[in-house]
Design an enzyme around this catalytic site. Structure first.
Site, mmCIF file in Angstrom:
data_model
loop_
_atom_site.group_PDB
_atom_site.id
_atom_site.type_symbol
_atom_site.label_atom_id
_atom_site.label_comp_id
_atom_site.label_asym_id
_atom_site.label_seq_id
_atom_site.Cartn_x
_atom_site.Cartn_y
_atom_site.Cartn_z
ATOM 1 N N GLY A 128 0.817 -1.219 0.000
ATOM 2 C CA GLY A 128 0.000 0.000 0.000
ATOM 3 C C GLY A 128 0.845 1.262 0.000
ATOM 4 O O GLY A 128 0.533 2.237 -0.683
ATOM 5 N N CYS A 129 1.931 1.225 0.738
ATOM 6 C CA CYS A 129 2.808 2.390 0.834
ATOM 7 C C CYS A 129 3.553 2.620 -0.483
ATOM 8 O O CYS A 129 3.784 3.761 -0.886
ATOM 9 C CB CYS A 129 3.785 2.213 1.997
ATOM 10 S SG CYS A 129 2.933 2.000 3.575
#
Length: 158
Positions: A44-45
């Protein structure tokens, strides 16, 4: 202490990629997007950072600096930046001073266990150093576009 929309964000200085010091006060005159993410090099990052990277020219056109922040060490941040070709700095906030300032350390649950971690959050600071917008509990998909629209609108109003 909590930050309020329309109020000045307290100055801070932190260590960033490229072994540089970044101070909020040095960025006066430009808008600043500070986004907090849980951990470097996680899916996600990586997606969120890539979305900021891919929209950097549009942020630049809106006179807006992008800064990513996590609790990872400087080496992990530098590796993340290099591997993903991020065209903006990442702040290493191991002591959580910047995280505490923005109140993004929250109790989270992972696999039924509770732990303190960064709640994905983004803040838009205006050219005078005042908080213009905040996004908490961010979902990555479509988020950067929303932040960009807000940065462009703020820039156009100036």
């Amino acid at each position: 202490m909590s930050l309020e929309i329309g109020k000045p964000v307290p100055d801070f200085t932190a260590i960033a990629t490229g072994d540089r010091q970044v101070s909020l006060s040095e960025l006066r005159g430009r808008q600043v997007v500070i986004y907090f993410y849980p951990r470097a090099s996680t899916p996600g990052c990586t997606t969120e950072g890539g979305d900021f990277r891919d929209n950097k020219a549009a942020f630049d056109a809106a006179n807006t600096v992008i800064l990513g922040v996590s609790r990872d060490g400087l080496k992990a941040q530098q590796n993340f930046k290099d591997k993903q070709a991020f065209n903006f700095d990442l702040i290493s906030d191991k002591d959580e001073s910047v995280c505490q300032l923005f109140d993004v350390i929250k109790l989270k649950k992972l696999y039924g266990k509770e732990h303190l971690g960064i709640e994905r959050s983004t803040f838009l600071i205006d050219r005078e150093g005042k908080l213009a917008r905040e996004w908490r509990k961010v979902k990555v998909k479509g988020h950067v576009e929303e932040v960009l629209e807000a940065a462009q609108a703020l820039h156009d109003d100036a």
